[in-house]
Design a protein around this motif. Structure first.
Motif, PDB file in Angstrom:
ATOM      1  N   ASN A 112      46.205  15.151  62.044  1.00 29.21           N
ATOM      2  CA  ASN A 112      47.314  15.182  62.975  1.00 29.21           C
ATOM      3  C   ASN A 112      48.118  13.886  62.881  1.00 29.21           C
ATOM      4  O   ASN A 112      49.319  13.854  63.050  1.00 29.21           O
ATOM      5  N   TYR A 344      45.783  15.618  72.271  1.00 36.71           N
ATOM      6  CA  TYR A 344      45.996  15.455  70.824  1.00 36.71           C
ATOM      7  C   TYR A 344      46.448  14.034  70.554  1.00 36.71           C
ATOM      8  O   TYR A 344      45.974  13.378  69.654  1.00 36.71           O
ATOM      9  N   VAL A 349      46.236  17.639  77.216  1.00 41.28           N
ATOM     10  CA  VAL A 349      46.650  19.026  77.008  1.00 41.28           C
ATOM     11  C   VAL A 349      45.688  19.963  77.730  1.00 41.28           C
ATOM     12  O   VAL A 349      46.048  21.028  78.199  1.00 41.28           O
ATOM     13  N   GLY A 370      51.966  27.388  75.324  1.00 37.52           N
ATOM     14  CA  GLY A 370      51.786  25.948  75.510  1.00 37.52           C
ATOM     15  C   GLY A 370      50.797  25.603  76.611  1.00 37.52           C
ATOM     16  O   GLY A 370      50.613  24.429  76.940  1.00 37.52           O
ATOM     17  N   SER A 371      50.105  26.626  77.164  1.00 37.42           N
ATOM     18  CA  SER A 371      49.186  26.338  78.263  1.00 37.42           C
ATOM     19  C   SER A 371      47.828  25.841  77.762  1.00 37.42           C
ATOM     20  O   SER A 371      46.986  25.408  78.547  1.00 37.42           O
ATOM     21  N   GLY A 372      47.594  25.909  76.455  1.00 41.77           N
ATOM     22  CA  GLY A 372      46.373  25.339  75.898  1.00 41.77           C
ATOM     23  C   GLY A 372      45.361  26.360  75.383  1.00 41.77           C
ATOM     24  O   GLY A 372      44.206  25.999  75.112  1.00 41.77           O
ATOM     25  N   LYS A 373      45.795  27.595  75.193  1.00 44.12           N
ATOM     26  CA  LYS A 373      44.856  28.638  74.747  1.00 44.12           C
ATOM     27  C   LYS A 373      44.300  28.334  73.347  1.00 44.12           C
ATOM     28  O   LYS A 373      43.088  28.345  73.140  1.00 44.12           O
ATOM     29  N   SER A 374      45.210  28.058  72.421  1.00 41.35           N
ATOM     30  CA  SER A 374      44.741  27.767  71.058  1.00 41.35           C
ATOM     31  C   SER A 374      43.886  26.513  71.054  1.00 41.35           C
ATOM     32  O   SER A 374      42.888  26.425  70.324  1.00 41.35           O
ATOM     33  N   THR A 375      44.278  25.557  71.863  1.00 38.80           N
ATOM     34  CA  THR A 375      43.513  24.311  71.908  1.00 38.80           C
ATOM     35  C   THR A 375      42.065  24.583  72.324  1.00 38.80           C
ATOM     36  O   THR A 375      41.133  24.006  71.760  1.00 38.80           O
ATOM     37  N   ARG A 378      40.204  25.765  69.420  1.00 39.77           N
ATOM     38  CA  ARG A 378      39.971  24.675  68.450  1.00 39.77           C
ATOM     39  C   ARG A 378      38.867  23.750  68.914  1.00 39.77           C
ATOM     40  O   ARG A 378      38.119  23.195  68.111  1.00 39.77           O
TER      41      ARG A 378
HETATM   42  P1  ADP Z   1      49.023  27.906  73.544  1.00 39.25           P
HETATM   43  O1  ADP Z   1      48.056  28.368  72.538  1.00 39.25           O
HETATM   44  O2  ADP Z   1      48.644  28.280  74.939  1.00 39.25           O
HETATM   45  O3  ADP Z   1      50.441  28.292  73.250  1.00 39.25           O
HETATM   46  P2  ADP Z   1      48.413  25.293  72.541  1.00 39.25           P
HETATM   47  O4  ADP Z   1      46.972  25.112  72.756  1.00 39.25           O
HETATM   48  O5  ADP Z   1      48.868  25.694  71.175  1.00 39.25           O
HETATM   49  O6  ADP Z   1      48.992  26.320  73.593  1.00 39.25           O
HETATM   50  O7  ADP Z   1      49.186  23.958  72.914  1.00 39.25           O
HETATM   51  C1  ADP Z   1      48.978  23.255  74.106  1.00 39.25           C
HETATM   52  C2  ADP Z   1      49.812  21.980  74.056  1.00 39.25           C
HETATM   53  O8  ADP Z   1      49.345  21.146  73.021  1.00 39.25           O
HETATM   54  C3  ADP Z   1      51.278  22.233  73.765  1.00 39.25           C
HETATM   55  O9  ADP Z   1      52.005  21.378  74.599  1.00 39.25           O
HETATM   56  C4  ADP Z   1      51.437  21.849  72.317  1.00 39.25           C
HETATM   57  O10 ADP Z   1      52.711  21.332  72.107  1.00 39.25           O
HETATM   58  C5  ADP Z   1      50.384  20.798  72.140  1.00 39.25           C
HETATM   59  N1  ADP Z   1      49.839  20.824  70.758  1.00 39.25           N
HETATM   60  C6  ADP Z   1      49.307  21.873  70.124  1.00 39.25           C
HETATM   61  N2  ADP Z   1      48.879  21.556  68.896  1.00 39.25           N
HETATM   62  C7  ADP Z   1      49.145  20.232  68.747  1.00 39.25           C
HETATM   63  C8  ADP Z   1      48.930  19.300  67.684  1.00 39.25           C
HETATM   64  N3  ADP Z   1      48.351  19.644  66.544  1.00 39.25           N
HETATM   65  N4  ADP Z   1      49.334  18.041  67.895  1.00 39.25           N
HETATM   66  C9  ADP Z   1      49.913  17.663  69.049  1.00 39.25           C
HETATM   67  N5  ADP Z   1      50.137  18.480  70.073  1.00 39.25           N
HETATM   68  C10 ADP Z   1      49.771  19.761  69.948  1.00 39.25           C
END
Ligand code: ADP
Length: 577
Positions: A112, A344, A349, A370-375, A378
């Motif tokens: 990152n 991140y 986040v 952008g609520s953090g689902k993918s995060t 991960r």
């Molecule tokens: P969702 O899956 O709910 O759309 P994400 O988990 O993708 O949300 O993202 C949550 C927040 O983290 C967002 O504000 C996004 O901009 C930020 N974000 C996601 N991936 C990264 C990354 N690799 N580096 C920095 N910020 C990130």
């Protein structure tokens, strides 16, 4: 010291020492023919100075010695070549593999922070640099220094006055290079920065080539690249000019030495304090001895520049890797977040998140973009480590589990499916290395891939273009489901497709997913809520916090965020019908 500076392996260090030794030997042997020539000259001059007859026998013996010396030099030189070059290439291969291995174990947070072009420059460029230092500069600098020292001592014993005349220019020319090192370093670093910028711009340009073409932006978008290239050229010229001038200056200083030797030699000769042979010897040596010195000085300048690269490489290799126990047997697949906070970069986040996901059930993560689902997914797969709190999988803190061991328990179906430029069958086999063709085909059938693959020209042996350009979005998704089925991991992380896939594909994908998740612990990121209405538990996130959780019915009754999102989606579906 060399080992530390160049970050060599033990074997690399040993090989480098051997290479230096052979280099010294080769340099010293190079003096043998020279000595033979001096002897021959002495023999030829003797009848002139002392009136004795020409000793032809001695000349023949010297010829034989000369030939022997040439043969010996040839042998040692071949060994030297093998030792220095082969060693350097082997070592740089080792370093490249080692760095790639190291990078594999780094947390994604590292990637990152760094951009891809910088990493590529690091692995390819810096390794080539180290290769260059090892194969050319270091053995030669060391060998030349050692042999010059030996020769100087021998010459001093032979005649110290002439040796002094020969060598007094050395400290001056070394001083020139030494004093210039700061300027050289500055320009060297500027050059490296400009080079890095160019690779970054090229990467960006290529990444965006589709957009550039689609919108006819070639002019605007290449401007930055052009500017970077121009800058690199400027820096390269400036660096070469600066480094070149200092090297030339010190070379001029060295050449002055020849004049000094002749001047002092003639003076001593006419005063009768030096014989002709000594005079000739020193004059000849003066034309030869400065070449290796100049080589050292040129290479020293180069090495100073190259150390910028090795420093960067060292930083990369010192990045801490993710560690943990490799030998794990998780008793169950329950997943629990305990007061987890994660960022991140600087901004949190995920904030104080405590949730639990039961094994063998389907848990859906929903919430605005952008609520953090993918995060969350991960973090579960330990692509990143949490900043605060802990995540337990099977009652074990995943911080203590080696990421690769943890990965055996998980499979992923993400939206951006990465396909490799290989056959279809090998692309699915990525799910499980060493799976038989039969296993792959079975998984493909379950994932509803069989039909479209069989329609392809060469079936499973069809090559997929670079990054799978020839497959549709739905087909790529099914390939990725087939991989997950093949992997057969107990936990499945699923990022449901948002793209509007055609209805036929959607049905097939749903069937494939149903086959995949049967009897497993499933975490699904749901974009279309109707597909997760049947989930055992729905977790609603907002701005990285738990907003509410429950089943579909419970959440609708609560009339909270979920109910709101649900109604919005129902309405929009109504409109689209
Ligand atoms: P969702 O899956 O709910 O759309 P994400 O988990 O993708 O949300 O993202 C949550 C927040 O983290 C967002 O504000 C996004 O901009 C930020 N974000 C996601 N991936 C990264 C990354 N690799 N580096 C920095 N910020 C990130």
């Amino acid at each position: 010291m060399l080992k530390k500076l160049l970050h060599l392996s033990d074997k690399g260090e040993k090989d480098l020492k051997r290479a230096i030794f052979v280099c010294v030997l080769a340099n010293i042997i190079l003096f043998l023919p020279f000595m033979v020539i001096m002897q021959a000259m002495q023999t030829i001059i003797a009848p002139l100075t002392m009136g004795t007859p020409l000793d032809t026998g001695r000349l023949w013996v010297l010829l034989v010695f000369g030939l022997l010396a040439a043969a010996l030099y040839f042998i040692v030189y071949s060994v030297e070549y093998d030792k220095t070059y082969t060693t350097a290439y082997k070592e740089s291969t080792n370093i490249r593999v080692e760095v790639a291995e190291h990078m594999r174990k780094l947390p994604l947070s590292f990637f990152n922070r760094k951009d891809l072009s910088e990493l590529t420059t690091n692995i390819m460029g810096d390794c080539a640099t180290i290769e260059q230092i090892m194969s050319h500069a270091v053995p030669q600098i060391a060998a030349n220094t050692i042999s010059i020292l030996i020769v100087s001592v021998l010459l001093a014993i032979y005649d110290w006055r002439m040796t002094l005349a020969l060598l007094f220019v050395l400290p001056i020319s070394i001083g020139v290079i030494y004093l210039s090192r700061r300027i050289q370093k500055k320009y060297g670093e500027r050059h490296v920065r400009a080079k890095l910028n160019v690779s970054k711009q090229i990467q960006e340009y290529l990444d965006g080539i589709k957009v550039v073409k689609a919108f006819g932006l070639s002019g605007e978008k290449s401007a930055a690249l052009k500017a970077a290239l121009k800058q690199m050229m400027k820096e390269a010229v400036a660096f070469e000019a600066i480094a070149g001038s200092f090297v030339t200056l010190s070379s001029i200083v060295l050449q002055v030495g020849i004049g000094v030797v002749i001047l002092i030699g003639v003076n001593l000769l006419t005063a009768g304090k030096l014989d002709v042979i000594k005079f000739l010897t020193f004059t000849m040596i003066s034309t030869r001895i400065y070449a290796p010195v100049l080589a050292i000085l040129t290479m020293l300048a180069e090495v100073m520049y190259l150390f910028t690269s090795t420093k960067r490489m060292q930083q990369l290799r010192e990045e801490p890797v993710m560690e943990g126990v490799t030998d794990i047997a998780l008793p169950n697949c329950n997943i629990e977040f305990k007061d987890v906070t994660f960022a991140y970069n600087d901004e949190d986040v995920i904030k104080n998140l405590s949730i639990s996901l039961r094994q063998n059930s389907v848990t859906a993560l929903v919430g605005p973009s952008g609520s953090g689902k993918s995060t969350v997914t991960r973090l579960i797969s330990r692509f990143w480590d949490v900043n605060k709190g802990e995540i337990l999988v099977g009652d074990k803190n995943i911080r203590d589990i080696d990421p690769e061991a943890l990965m055996k328990y998980m499979s992923f179906v993400f939206q951006d499916v990465v396909l490799f430029n290989d056959t279809v069958i090998n692309n699915i086999r990525i799910g499980k290395q060493g799976a038989t063709d039969e296993e792959v085909r079975t998984a493909a059938k379950i994932a509803r891939c069989d039909e479209f693959i069989n329609k392809m020209e060469k079936g499973y042996e069809t090559l997929i273009g670079e990054n799978g350009c020839t497959l549709s979005g739905g087909e790529r998704q099914r390939i990725s489901i087939a991989r997950a089925i093949l992997k057969d991991a107990p936990i499945v992380l699923l990022d449901e497709a948002t793209a509007s896939i055609d209805p036929e594909n959607e049905v097939l994908i749903q069937e494939a997913i149903s086959a995949l998740i049967k009897g497993r612990t499933v975490i699904v990121i749901a974009h279309r809520l109707r597909t997760v209405a049947g989930a055992n538990k729905i977790i609603v996130l907002q701005e990285g916090e738990l907003f509410e959780e429950g089943t579909h019915e419970e959440l609708l009754l609560k009339k909270g965020l979920y109910a709101k999102l649900w109604h919005i989606q129902q309405e929009s579906m109504g409109w689209s019908v």
